[in-house]
Design a protein around this motif. Structure first.
Motif, PDB file in Angstrom:
ATOM      1  N   VAL A  35      40.412  63.474  40.912  1.00  9.56           N
ATOM      2  CA  VAL A  35      41.857  63.579  40.776  1.00  9.56           C
ATOM      3  C   VAL A  35      42.522  63.289  42.113  1.00  9.56           C
ATOM      4  O   VAL A  35      43.501  62.567  42.191  1.00  9.56           O
ATOM      5  N   LEU A  36      41.964  63.819  43.206  1.00  9.17           N
ATOM      6  CA  LEU A  36      42.549  63.638  44.519  1.00  9.17           C
ATOM      7  C   LEU A  36      42.532  62.194  44.966  1.00  9.17           C
ATOM      8  O   LEU A  36      43.327  61.771  45.782  1.00  9.17           O
ATOM      9  N   THR A  37      41.590  61.415  44.484  1.00  9.72           N
ATOM     10  CA  THR A  37      41.526  60.009  44.877  1.00  9.72           C
ATOM     11  C   THR A  37      42.271  59.115  43.904  1.00  9.72           C
ATOM     12  O   THR A  37      42.045  57.913  43.863  1.00  9.72           O
ATOM     13  N   ILE A  38      43.100  59.737  43.108  1.00  9.94           N
ATOM     14  CA  ILE A  38      43.917  59.021  42.143  1.00  9.94           C
ATOM     15  C   ILE A  38      43.075  58.507  41.017  1.00  9.94           C
ATOM     16  O   ILE A  38      42.708  57.349  40.984  1.00  9.94           O
ATOM     17  N   ILE A  68      44.698  54.103  19.803  1.00  7.78           N
ATOM     18  CA  ILE A  68      43.455  54.749  20.218  1.00  7.78           C
ATOM     19  C   ILE A  68      43.763  56.053  20.945  1.00  7.78           C
ATOM     20  O   ILE A  68      44.764  56.159  21.656  1.00  7.78           O
ATOM     21  N   THR A  69      42.926  57.017  20.699  1.00  7.96           N
ATOM     22  CA  THR A  69      43.066  58.290  21.390  1.00  7.96           C
ATOM     23  C   THR A  69      42.104  58.310  22.571  1.00  7.96           C
ATOM     24  O   THR A  69      40.955  57.890  22.465  1.00  7.96           O
ATOM     25  N   VAL A  70      42.595  58.796  23.697  1.00  9.04           N
ATOM     26  CA  VAL A  70      41.795  58.872  24.919  1.00  9.04           C
ATOM     27  C   VAL A  70      42.050  60.235  25.567  1.00  9.04           C
ATOM     28  O   VAL A  70      43.051  60.876  25.291  1.00  9.04           O
ATOM     29  N   ASN A  71      41.103  60.687  26.421  1.00  5.32           N
ATOM     30  CA  ASN A  71      41.333  61.966  27.075  1.00  5.32           C
ATOM     31  C   ASN A  71      41.367  61.860  28.588  1.00  5.32           C
ATOM     32  O   ASN A  71      41.321  60.782  29.154  1.00  5.32           O
ATOM     33  N   ALA A  72      41.458  63.029  29.240  1.00  8.57           N
ATOM     34  CA  ALA A  72      41.528  63.145  30.690  1.00  8.57           C
ATOM     35  C   ALA A  72      42.902  62.873  31.268  1.00  8.57           C
ATOM     36  O   ALA A  72      43.037  62.554  32.452  1.00  8.57           O
ATOM     37  N   LEU A  73      43.918  62.990  30.459  1.00 11.33           N
ATOM     38  CA  LEU A  73      45.289  62.979  30.972  1.00 11.33           C
ATOM     39  C   LEU A  73      45.441  64.194  31.888  1.00 11.33           C
ATOM     40  O   LEU A  73      45.140  65.313  31.482  1.00 11.33           O
ATOM     41  N   PRO A  74      45.872  64.013  33.131  1.00 12.09           N
ATOM     42  CA  PRO A  74      46.041  65.159  34.033  1.00 12.09           C
ATOM     43  C   PRO A  74      47.016  66.184  33.459  1.00 12.09           C
ATOM     44  O   PRO A  74      47.993  65.815  32.793  1.00 12.09           O
ATOM     45  N   PRO A  75      46.791  67.453  33.708  1.00 10.82           N
ATOM     46  CA  PRO A  75      47.652  68.502  33.151  1.00 10.82           C
ATOM     47  C   PRO A  75      49.003  68.566  33.850  1.00 10.82           C
ATOM     48  O   PRO A  75      49.214  67.940  34.901  1.00 10.82           O
ATOM     49  N   VAL A  84      51.957  64.787  39.925  1.00  6.80           N
ATOM     50  CA  VAL A  84      51.908  63.466  40.555  1.00  6.80           C
ATOM     51  C   VAL A  84      50.925  62.557  39.815  1.00  6.80           C
ATOM     52  O   VAL A  84      51.259  61.428  39.426  1.00  6.80           O
ATOM     53  N   ASN A  85      49.715  63.042  39.626  1.00 10.66           N
ATOM     54  CA  ASN A  85      48.716  62.223  38.952  1.00 10.66           C
ATOM     55  C   ASN A  85      49.000  62.065  37.456  1.00 10.66           C
ATOM     56  O   ASN A  85      48.667  61.039  36.858  1.00 10.66           O
ATOM     57  N   ARG A  86      49.623  63.063  36.864  1.00 13.96           N
ATOM     58  CA  ARG A  86      49.996  62.948  35.454  1.00 13.96           C
ATOM     59  C   ARG A  86      51.007  61.818  35.268  1.00 13.96           C
ATOM     60  O   ARG A  86      50.874  60.989  34.364  1.00 13.96           O
ATOM     61  N   LYS A  87      52.000  61.777  36.166  1.00 14.09           N
ATOM     62  CA  LYS A  87      53.007  60.718  36.068  1.00 14.09           C
ATOM     63  C   LYS A  87      52.374  59.345  36.319  1.00 14.09           C
ATOM     64  O   LYS A  87      52.695  58.360  35.631  1.00 14.09           O
ATOM     65  N   ALA A  88      51.455  59.272  37.305  1.00 15.79           N
ATOM     66  CA  ALA A  88      50.799  57.996  37.588  1.00 15.79           C
ATOM     67  C   ALA A  88      50.019  57.505  36.375  1.00 15.79           C
ATOM     68  O   ALA A  88      50.029  56.315  36.044  1.00 15.79           O
ATOM     69  N   LYS A 131      52.127  53.154  30.105  1.00 19.90           N
ATOM     70  CA  LYS A 131      53.295  52.355  29.734  1.00 19.90           C
ATOM     71  C   LYS A 131      53.107  50.897  30.130  1.00 19.90           C
ATOM     72  O   LYS A 131      53.444  49.985  29.363  1.00 19.90           O
ATOM     73  N   ALA A 132      52.582  50.679  31.313  1.00 20.30           N
ATOM     74  CA  ALA A 132      52.372  49.308  31.776  1.00 20.30           C
ATOM     75  C   ALA A 132      51.324  48.604  30.917  1.00 20.30           C
ATOM     76  O   ALA A 132      51.465  47.422  30.583  1.00 20.30           O
TER      77      ALA A 132
END
Length: 451
Positions: free
Chosen positions: A13-16, A40-47, A52-56, A62-63
């Motif tokens: 997480v710290l390394t983005i 498709i469903t995927v996991n590991a979305l930051p909490p 910061v990482n959740r928004k990234a 979106k991109a």
């Protein structure tokens, strides 16, 4: 081990990073077509606690959707939880693309709980640049591929460069053998009261973890497959060599210090305090020593694991639900190639990390080979904010030391081996043969339950 996994997750997480994937194979599977819309469903979305990482991550989704208008990403929090995996699978709640640790694929493949993605690898090109030894983790006995790695780690020798200089050792040339470790440890311990040449664990499963790493380094193994079952394979000359080395350093050389029964944070604190010379570790220990325990990046070096015949390794990656349709698998591969297995975005992610004052330039994760590895090296050099030259000995041996994953039932096995490590480090009369025989008996009972 679990603590290692927790630290790896934090480091990722710290390394983005942020992992991916989560949700069920929904009722719209029938709507999927080769070229039509697919979700498709995927996991590991930051909490939410990691905004910061959740928004990234969400911005990346979106991109990706803008670039792939026929694919919708349903991203959810969470990663691999072995305790609930089977239930979620049976209940149709498992994500189409889901996060796993390196210890998971073999079992999932054997139980046919994951999809063969071999026919669809043509959807991406980056898989051919992933290190073959890491791809092997996600390859079944049938030669088919069932997932892709994302990050990895392996054990090396973490050492204090300043103490090496004080002890008359070359900080650019750390020990390559255990005999050299012993001699270097003596010189560091000779600096005076309170100096410890080499440190090791013996509590809370960390002792068994390090016994395993040290055994791998000299070509041994903790367990071997015997037909359809596993059996202990450390009660032999190599297992004795590991414990005898520690016993000799502890009691004959007095180079390991008086304080024992150490667990994970203890060695990091000792290293930060400037009195510990060496211990076996992964590169992510370094930023923790600096940030949590007030160390200095310039003081620490990382070399290949002594012995060089194998290194305890781990990491993570992604696999596909066995029920996923071809359309979902193709879409999932495109997502992985966009967000996780994308050498063309290494520089972008390094810049983000550097701008956020996160460490850039540590020698792992390193999943790439060929041109992709060159891109990673260039991006690390461009944005590095740590002394990368200090890790050159580790990097030099990275591709020549075989990777070995944790043994089956690793945490239970480590708990048993803790006792042997603790006894050797706290009792100068410890009977190594008896300790290994007792551990073998207990671990065979554990392995008998492994399917």
């Amino acid at each position: 081990m679990n603590t290692r996994r927790a630290r790896l997750g934090l480091a990722v997480v710290l390394t983005i990073g942020a992992a991916m994937l989560t949700a069920a194979c929904g009722s719209d599977d029938a709507k999927d077509t080769a070229d039509g819309p697919v979700t498709i469903t995927v996991n590991a979305l930051p909490p939410d606690t990691d905004p910061v990482n959740r928004k990234a991550f969400q911005d990346s989704v979106k991109a990706f959707e803008a670039a792939n208008p026929n694919i919708k990403i349903d991203a959810r929090e969470g990663k691999m939880d072995p305790a609930t995996f089977t239930t979620r699978l049976a209940g149709g709640q498992l994500e189409d693309v889901f996060y796993v640790y390196f210890t998971d694929p073999a079992n999932l493949i054997a139980k046919k709980q994951v999809a063969d993605i071999t026919p669809y690898l043509g959807e991406i090109s980056s898989d051919e640049q992933i290190r073959p030894d890491l791809m092997k983790v996600f390859t079944g006995p049938d030669g088919k591929v069932y997932g892709l790695p994302w990050t990895n780690y392996s054990m090396g020798l973490l050492y204090n460069r300043k103490l090496f200089t004080q002890a008359g050792l070359d900080p650019a040339a750390p020990p390559k053998t255990w005999e050299e470790v012993r001699e270097a440890a003596k010189k560091i311990a000779a600096l005076g009261s309170g100096y410890v040449g080499y440190g090791d664990y013996s509590k809370s499963n960390t002792g068994g973890w390090h016994f395993t790493a040290e055994l791998y380094s000299i070509g041994g193994q903790v367990a071997k497959k015997d037909g359809d079952t596993w059996k202990a394979d450390f009660n032999n000359d190599k297992g004795k060599q590991v414990l005898q080395q520690l016993k000799d350093m502890r009691w004959t050389d007095n180079s390991m210090g008086q304080r024992q029964l150490l667990e994970w944070a203890d060695l990091l604190q000792l290293m930060a305090g400037g009195k510990l010379g060496m211990y076996v570790a992964t590169s992510d220990n370094i930023p923790t020593i600096v940030n949590q325990f007030k160390g200095n990046f310039a003081d620490y070096g990382l070399g290949s694991v002594p012995g060089g015949q194998g290194t305890l390794a781990g990491g993570d990656g992604f696999m596909f639900n066995a029920k996923a349709t071809p359309a979902k698998i193709k879409a999932g591969l495109k997502w992985l190639a966009w967000e996780f297995n994308n050498p063309d975005r290494i520089e972008e992610k390094n810049k983000i990390a550097s701008d956020a004052k996160l460490p850039v330039g540590l020698p792992e994760p390193a999943i790439w080979s060929g041109a992709a590895a060159d891109k990673q090296a260039a991006a690390s050099k461009k944005y590095a904010n740590v002394p990368t030259e200090n890790y050159a000995p580790f990097v030099a041996g990275m591709t020549s030391v075989p990777l070995k994953t944790e043994p089956p039932a690793a945490q239970q096995v480590y708990a048993v081996l803790d006792a042997a490590m603790a006894k050797v480090l706290t009792d100068k009369n410890a009977d190594i043969a008896a300790l290994l025989a007792d551990a073998e008996k207990q671990i065979n009972a554990i392995l008998a339950a492994v399917k």
